[in-house]
Design an enzyme around this catalytic site. Sequence first.
Site: not given
Length: 508
Positions: A140, A170, A247-249, A305-306
């Site tokens: 992001h 992410d 801003g820490n992202s 696959g569930v």
Amino acid sequence: MKNSLKQLLPFAVVGILSGATTFGAIEYFKTNENSSDFSYFHTANDNVKFAGINSANVGDDFVKAAKTTVPAVVTIKNYQSRSSSSNRMSEQDLFEQFFGNPFGNQRQNQKQQQPPKDVPSGLGSGVIISPDGYIISNNHVVAGANKLEVILSNKKSYVANLIGTDPSTDIALLKIEEKGLPYLNFANSDLVEVGQWVLAVGNPLGLNSTVTAGIVSAKGRSIDLLSQQSRTPIESFIQTDAAINPGNSGGALVNVNGDLIGINSAISSNTGYYEGYGFAVPANLAKKVVEDIKKFGLVQRGFLGVVSLDLSDDRQVAAYNQSQKANIKASSGIMITEITENSGAEDAGLRKGDIIKKIDNSTIETFADLSAAIGSKRPGDKVMVTYIRNGKSYTETVTLKDQKGGTSFRSKADLSVTEKIGGEFEVLSDRFKTDYGLNSGVIARNVVEGGELERIGVYDNYIIIEVNGKPVNSQKDVEKILDGYKGTVQIKYVDEYGRMYTRGFKMP
């Protein structure tokens, strides 16, 4: 975002959007080190060091970790064209839709002003993970960028190349052209303990090289955040009370040795600012993702696959009982509600109603546990699934497959046209064409965040009229035009307001 989440606990991605004035709102691979061919994606010593009770020792440890970490954490500026940044509701607008506007009329005034071209649309952090310039950050943070600028702690600036992204976790991988850079080692995040001292390092609120301290508050948190940008989100966050702000992202969560245990991604907040808890993608998962991107150009992800029901979630269980007229009791574990055709689960004989309790040696109590255990694997990997059926425990070996039922690795060259350009297409009815005076058109569906279509401003429900000057009326038409095509792709489309655009991108 689900209504229950909106009522209980808002979560915000901690990137800064819309320049310097407006703040944006908004599972794990235990790497086999012997199989990795990545020279600099080192794993730190597994012996995690805890800060001593003596306050002097704690301070010494924090100073050491800070000196190690700060030089390897960078600022990332995201520049977008005016048209791309205004084509849809911004992430800040989305936040305000759910949680209100803490800025009052000031925010409305800002919306009416277009920022100058040299002002970034977003601001976040990144972590250097190799001396030759590879940088890990959040998807992001880099989404929608026309240009990404990386600024080191010594103020040197570079234009970065975006190597790849993974909206499901992410995570993003960037590269700058430099050598001899300071970098951080990956720690084994499976060994992280609740109560362990950690530091968060990044650029909150535009304040470069900020260090905050706290502890690991919890592990394996699923906060239903990544479903906003991915149909297959993988969430099992490390939760910390180290102060994390917009801003820490993309910044570093490190232990007291300065080893990377997570990538800071989100905060729990009613205001968009720090109110007690932040969340980080565990290092093991982040490392697996960037290794896949670097080697294959895309993430290799295995699926069980569930379709499942988290028995630890009282609300999910109650909703399931109401819709299915069932009487399932809330407990722990994951109950299978549907088996995907041609999946590893079907091949192994798993059935609807089975309750998964372990994957290999990992106990499965919540969906976050399952997400972490399976989401960290690749197609072709085998896992031991322990489950309860009619009160008895069974264990079966399941070979994981990709979403198309394959077990081999894929490169970008193996992708379909729709996978390459990041979207699918639905037939537009003749009635609609007649009503709106169109001779051709398909509806864009499942547009991938960060994909080529989104980069040129195409989003879900937009109508694509022509591709490379040729009318399109089905997904097959689009695939026929672009299959094997190399060069610039021209897309003519109509947005939700009826405005027509012609934009282009280079075929991946």
